[in-house]
Design an enzyme around this catalytic site. Structure first.
Site, PDB file in Angstrom:
ATOM      1  N   ILE A 126      42.415  33.893  51.907  1.00 18.72           N
ATOM      2  CA  ILE A 126      40.990  34.136  51.625  1.00 18.72           C
ATOM      3  C   ILE A 126      40.574  33.409  50.341  1.00 18.72           C
ATOM      4  CG2 ILE A 126      40.991  36.387  52.785  1.00 18.72           C
ATOM      5  CD1 ILE A 126      40.718  37.605  49.881  1.00 18.72           C
ATOM      6  N   ASP A 127      41.548  33.006  49.524  1.00 13.40           N
ATOM      7  CA  ASP A 127      41.211  32.357  48.247  1.00 13.40           C
ATOM      8  C   ASP A 127      40.754  30.905  48.431  1.00 13.40           C
ATOM      9  OD1 ASP A 127      42.276  34.725  47.319  1.00 13.40           O
ATOM     10  OD2 ASP A 127      44.203  33.862  46.764  1.00 13.40           O
ATOM     11  N   ARG A 162      19.220  49.102  38.353  1.00 11.95           N
ATOM     12  CA  ARG A 162      20.556  48.940  37.769  1.00 11.95           C
ATOM     13  C   ARG A 162      21.038  47.497  37.803  1.00 11.95           C
ATOM     14  NH1 ARG A 162      23.318  54.136  40.736  1.00 11.95           N
ATOM     15  NH2 ARG A 162      22.903  55.615  39.061  1.00 11.95           N
ATOM     16  N   MET A 169      37.850  38.865  45.181  1.00 16.25           N
ATOM     17  CA  MET A 169      39.201  38.292  45.028  1.00 16.25           C
ATOM     18  C   MET A 169      39.125  36.776  44.887  1.00 16.25           C
ATOM     19  SD  MET A 169      41.679  40.417  47.583  1.00 16.25           S
ATOM     20  CE  MET A 169      42.465  41.934  47.040  1.00 16.25           C
ATOM     21  N   GLY A 170      40.302  36.144  44.873  1.00 19.31           N
ATOM     22  CA  GLY A 170      40.330  34.678  44.795  1.00 19.31           C
ATOM     23  C   GLY A 170      41.358  34.137  43.831  1.00 19.31           C
ATOM     24  N   ARG A 270      26.731  49.311  36.885  1.00 17.54           N
ATOM     25  CA  ARG A 270      27.774  49.907  37.732  1.00 17.54           C
ATOM     26  C   ARG A 270      28.716  48.819  38.240  1.00 17.54           C
ATOM     27  NH1 ARG A 270      25.856  53.973  36.081  1.00 17.54           N
ATOM     28  NH2 ARG A 270      25.297  55.876  37.223  1.00 17.54           N
ATOM     29  N   HIS A 276      40.784  44.856  48.841  1.00 16.35           N
ATOM     30  CA  HIS A 276      41.367  44.461  50.127  1.00 16.35           C
ATOM     31  C   HIS A 276      40.421  44.616  51.307  1.00 16.35           C
ATOM     32  CE1 HIS A 276      44.839  44.758  47.507  1.00 16.35           C
ATOM     33  NE2 HIS A 276      45.418  43.911  48.326  1.00 16.35           N
TER      34      HIS A 276
HETATM   35  O1  F6P Z   1      45.910  35.589  47.742  1.00 13.81           O
HETATM   36  C1  F6P Z   1      45.150  36.497  48.460  1.00 13.81           C
HETATM   37  C2  F6P Z   1      44.859  37.724  47.634  1.00 13.81           C
HETATM   38  O2  F6P Z   1      44.067  38.599  48.407  1.00 13.81           O
HETATM   39  C3  F6P Z   1      44.211  37.458  46.287  1.00 13.81           C
HETATM   40  O3  F6P Z   1      42.844  37.163  46.392  1.00 13.81           O
HETATM   41  C4  F6P Z   1      44.533  38.738  45.563  1.00 13.81           C
HETATM   42  O4  F6P Z   1      44.554  38.576  44.158  1.00 13.81           O
HETATM   43  C5  F6P Z   1      45.907  39.063  46.082  1.00 13.81           C
HETATM   44  O5  F6P Z   1      46.053  38.403  47.320  1.00 13.81           O
HETATM   45  C6  F6P Z   1      46.170  40.521  46.274  1.00 13.81           C
HETATM   46  O6  F6P Z   1      47.500  40.660  46.627  1.00 13.81           O
HETATM   47  P1  F6P Z   1      48.128  42.022  47.146  1.00 13.81           P
HETATM   48  O7  F6P Z   1      47.727  42.197  48.582  1.00 13.81           O
HETATM   49  O8  F6P Z   1      49.580  41.807  46.987  1.00 13.81           O
HETATM   50  O9  F6P Z   1      47.580  43.131  46.299  1.00 13.81           O
END
Ligand code: F6P
Length: 346
Positions: A126-127, A162, A169-170, A270, A276
């Site tokens: 996803i990154d 707000r 993530m990334g 906030r 995930h």
């Molecule tokens: O590399 C994909 C990723 O979802 C990142 O964006 C995130 O930092 C990491 O994996 C989270 O890893 P885990 O599932 O081990 O918590």
């Protein structure tokens, strides 16, 4: 041929679509498939599941991976490479399709280069930060989820006047933050690659509210390091624990950003950390299409005996590139894109 297949590293929507596409094309070529479970761990520990028309049927639309996943990797050394080769021989596997990101490809390259394992890679994360390809499976789905989250945060932000800080993530790459921020109408986009200060971010918010807006959205990439021009908010850096494979467990910088912005602007703030949620659920149509194209190409590369290659998106084309191109630093947002990002802020 007997073709092994595995999914390694963090999961994402679209993995099953790749499996399905590799399987269909390989069966068309008259080959047999064998699934290894939990990524490289299944090859190291000889843990397999049969891949048949029955258990592959209908998986294109399903999130996660029917093969399961882990970060275990022959590149971690020890007797792992030897065990991989033993498993491959034991099952009479002629080639391995490796679906994964940076860590998983490191394993593929190590096994190919140093042990002659016939491998073909398919990029997913996803990154969207794997070098060698401009797109990875899973990115579009995560982007759609993050954008929808921003749409939802915008309306509740408006109802309560707000400032909403949304962390996506990334890792060290800001692709998700940048495109979700633009698509979701964020007023400030804080990227790991761009040293924007919390004071600058707060100025944008204050200016907006001075112009009659009562709410704002801030998107933060999880890998953003807090920058402060006054120094007042520095020293808030987070100590990230390492996971079982030595990667920092990111997440939480948005709390520090929110505290600083609230203190500087005086507006109620906030925090939402998407976490995930961005990796779950069914893939978008675009990810299914990309997965299908990558899977088809990977199966053809195996059929032709063209190993050590990655199915990649290069410009408008899906094509094979040498696996070596996945080595090196993560593919991050180049500096010349910063001005483009800034133009959407405020
Ligand atoms: O590399 C994909 C990723 O979802 C990142 O964006 C995130 O930092 C990491 O994996 C989270 O890893 P885990 O599932 O081990 O918590």
């Amino acid at each position: 041929m007997k073709i092994g297949i595995l999914t390694g590293g963090g999961d994402c929507p679209g993995l099953n679509a790749v499996i399905s596409s590799v399987a269909r094309r390989s069966w068309d070529h008259g080959h047999e498939l064998l699934g290894f479970t939990y990524g490289w761990r299944g090859v190291i520990e000889d843990d397999t599941i049969p891949l048949t028309r029955d258990n592959v049927r209908g998986i294109m639309r399903e999130g996660g991976t029917i093969l399961r996943s882990s970060g275990e990797n022959p590149a971690h050394g020890g007797d792992r490479p030897k065990r991989v080769m033993e498993t491959i021989e034991r099952h009479g596997v002629d080639a391995l399709v490796v679906i994964g990101g940076e860590g998983t490809m490191k394993g593929a390259l190590t096994m190919h280069r140093e042990h002659g394992l016939p491998v073909v890679g398919v990029p997913k994360t996803i990154d969207n930060d794997l070098p060698g390809t401009e797109l990875t499976v899973g990115f579009d789905s995560a982007l759609a989820i993050a954008t929808e989250a921003l749409d939802r945060l915008a309306t509740t932000a408006e109802s309560h006047d707000r400032v909403m800080v949304c962390e996506v993530m990334g890792r060290t790459a800001g692709w998700l933050a940048m495109y979700a921020g633009i698509a979701g109408g964020a007023d400030v986009i804080l990227l790991p690659e761009m040293a924007m200060t919390v004071e600058e971010a707060s100025d944008i918010i204050t200016r907006r509210h001075g112009q009659g807006r009562d709410s704002s959205l801030i998107v933060v990439g999880e890998g953003y390091n807090l920058h402060s021009s006054t120094g007042l908010f520095e020293g808030h850096e987070i100590e990230h624990e390492l996971d079982a494979y030595g990667y920092p467990r990111l997440g939480g910088v948005s709390h520090h950003v929110a505290r600083a912005v609230e203190q500087i602007t005086g507006f109620e703030t906030r925090v939402t950390i998407l976490g995930h949620v961005q990796r779950g659920g069914p893939p978008t149509a675009r990810d299914r299409a990309l997965a299908s194209r990558f899977g088809f190409l990977a199966a053809d590369l195996v059929h032709e005996g063209n190993f050590g290659q990655l199915a990649a998106q290069v410009g408008r084309d899906v094509m094979a590139v040498p696996l070596e191109q996945t080595e090196g630093d993560a593919r991050v947002i180049p500096e010349d894109v910063f001005e483009f990002v800034r133009s959407f802020m405020g």
